[in-house]
Design a protein around this motif. Sequence first.
Motif, mmCIF file in Angstrom:
data_model
loop_
_atom_site.group_PDB
_atom_site.id
_atom_site.type_symbol
_atom_site.label_atom_id
_atom_site.label_comp_id
_atom_site.label_asym_id
_atom_site.label_seq_id
_atom_site.Cartn_x
_atom_site.Cartn_y
_atom_site.Cartn_z
ATOM 1 N N ALA A 27 -0.178 -1.413 -4.966
ATOM 2 C CA ALA A 27 0.684 -1.404 -6.156
ATOM 3 C C ALA A 27 1.763 -2.460 -5.999
ATOM 4 O O ALA A 27 1.966 -3.010 -4.911
ATOM 5 N N ARG A 73 0.869 -1.171 0.000
ATOM 6 C CA ARG A 73 0.000 0.000 0.000
ATOM 7 C C ARG A 73 0.905 1.220 0.000
ATOM 8 O O ARG A 73 1.743 1.391 0.892
ATOM 9 N N ARG A 74 0.746 2.031 -1.008
ATOM 10 C CA ARG A 74 1.669 3.152 -1.201
ATOM 11 C C ARG A 74 1.558 4.165 -0.064
ATOM 12 O O ARG A 74 0.473 4.598 0.290
ATOM 13 N N CYS A 134 -3.086 3.552 -2.309
ATOM 14 C CA CYS A 134 -3.494 2.526 -3.279
ATOM 15 C C CYS A 134 -2.537 1.338 -3.188
ATOM 16 O O CYS A 134 -1.404 1.454 -2.761
ATOM 17 N N ASP A 144 2.393 7.877 -15.409
ATOM 18 C CA ASP A 144 2.729 8.391 -14.084
ATOM 19 C C ASP A 144 2.414 9.881 -14.043
ATOM 20 O O ASP A 144 3.005 10.651 -14.795
ATOM 21 N N ALA A 146 -2.650 0.700 -8.591
ATOM 22 C CA ALA A 146 -2.178 2.031 -8.999
ATOM 23 C C ALA A 146 -1.551 1.976 -10.389
ATOM 24 O O ALA A 146 -1.253 0.906 -10.910
ATOM 25 N N PHE A 197 -1.035 8.138 -6.061
ATOM 26 C CA PHE A 197 -1.776 6.917 -5.694
ATOM 27 C C PHE A 197 -1.522 6.538 -4.237
ATOM 28 O O PHE A 197 -1.457 5.360 -3.905
#
Lengths: 233, 233
Positions: B47, B36-37, B45, B90, B133, B42
């Motif tokens: 990823a 989880r970022r 989110c 990005d 993400a 993001f």
Amino acid sequence: MNKKGTFSYNYWRPAVTVDNVVFSFDGTHLNVLLIRRGRPPFKDCWAFPGGFLDEQETLEEAARRELKEETGLTPKYLIEIGSFSALDRDPRGRTITIAYASVVRPGQTENATAGDDADDCQWFPIVEMPPLAFDHADIFQKALFMLRIGIIRDPVAFMLLDDTFTLPEMQRLYTDVFNREFDRRNFQKKFLASGMLSPVRSNDEEKKSAHAPIHYRFNEEGYMQFKEKVTKC
Amino acid sequence: MNKKGTFSYNYWRPAVTVDNVVFSFDGTHLNVLLIRRGRPPFKDCWAFPGGFLDEQETLEEAARRELKEETGLTPKYLIEIGSFSALDRDPRGRTITIAYASVVRPGQTENATAGDDADDCQWFPIVEMPPLAFDHADIFQKALFMLRIGIIRDPVAFMLLDDTFTLPEMQRLYTDVFNREFDRRNFQKKFLASGMLSPVRSNDEEKKSAHAPIHYRFNEEGYMQFKEKVTKC
DNA sequence: TCAAAAGTGTTTCTGCTACACCCATGC
DNA sequence: GCATGGGTGTAGCAGAAACACTTTTGA
């Protein structure tokens, strides 16, 4: 760990290039397109056409653009074959390259002309290639591998053949690509039974050889049905 | 065309990242590791773990380093799955990523811990993954495809299994990876006949279930012979 | 008339598929 | 005793491989 910058702009960046391994088939042998480099490093060495990624294009777009600029070719089929990022692969400094493999039809091969970066531009049978610049020998090995995968999984072979072609021609193509012999009878049986080939009334263009071979055309519909049946895993 | 500079340093450069799709198998289901970022973009989110390429490492080295830093894992098997370079992938700016797929053994999965960039780090069964993400959903699809290729062509399945394992376990793995059912009898017959499995005298660790399943070990020598026989194209 | 190239059919084997029953254990 | 999970074998089929002779033409 990359904790220093809040934005990607603060990170170190490598120079990024793309390289193209272009295959063609002349009816007898599988060939690749090489350019003779017009400037250092590796000046006068043979190499795959390629160049630097620009800001407003994807890697695949860059590959197509460079190929067009350096050789004049616009391949129908193009796939990524992988990245190459050894620290010392380019004496000018750190670069990484993303390599692509593509195929052109026999009629297009004469269109290949040397662009500004190249002194020369020439098709080589894959068994008679000269020494290559950079790590391009590695790139070639992987390109050939990916060409095989493409031919097994997709109708790439027919993008290497003329619109109409004979089964002996097709078999010579397979022999070169897979570097092994195929039994002529089994080869014909397999592809005729597959439904992916439609015989075409020969325009009597050539009656040169003994027992003129039958011409076929790729049958997309038949290929789709064949693939549906085969695709299990 | 890129004719302006004499050296690569003069060309525009994208930020280059690596991303890791790590697979594991818990005896029942195939899982992937997500973080989880902890920061934008993001933020919060899920990823794949990844990060920026450093100057003194290859792309593969970067993938291994980032994975170690962000999750503590050091996979035995790691392959490139391709590049992703869409212009808007990005929001911070132009980046390209080279994605890698890797596998870890069941015993290693508990070692996965969230690094500094991540708030959390969790294994998800591949059928229950949350929204991802960036373009990581695309990356996952290609990673799964490459995992399949790896299992077909190389003994990657055995790097997802414990040192000793049962055939029903192995079959569950295949079911998840290839997203289809296999006939139990045919599955066992095929792999027992292949010679790539050696039965191992069960240490009687578990006699829990009815009709305790036989444990096997991967037989490298047998696998080599099998592969030699099979590898035709 | 001989060499070269291409067309054609049969047999065998192997691998894949489909399918049913028995055994041991835990509840 | 019944539900669960795991062990085992056989028969049919399809795809791959092995294999030889005939026809045509050009040299």
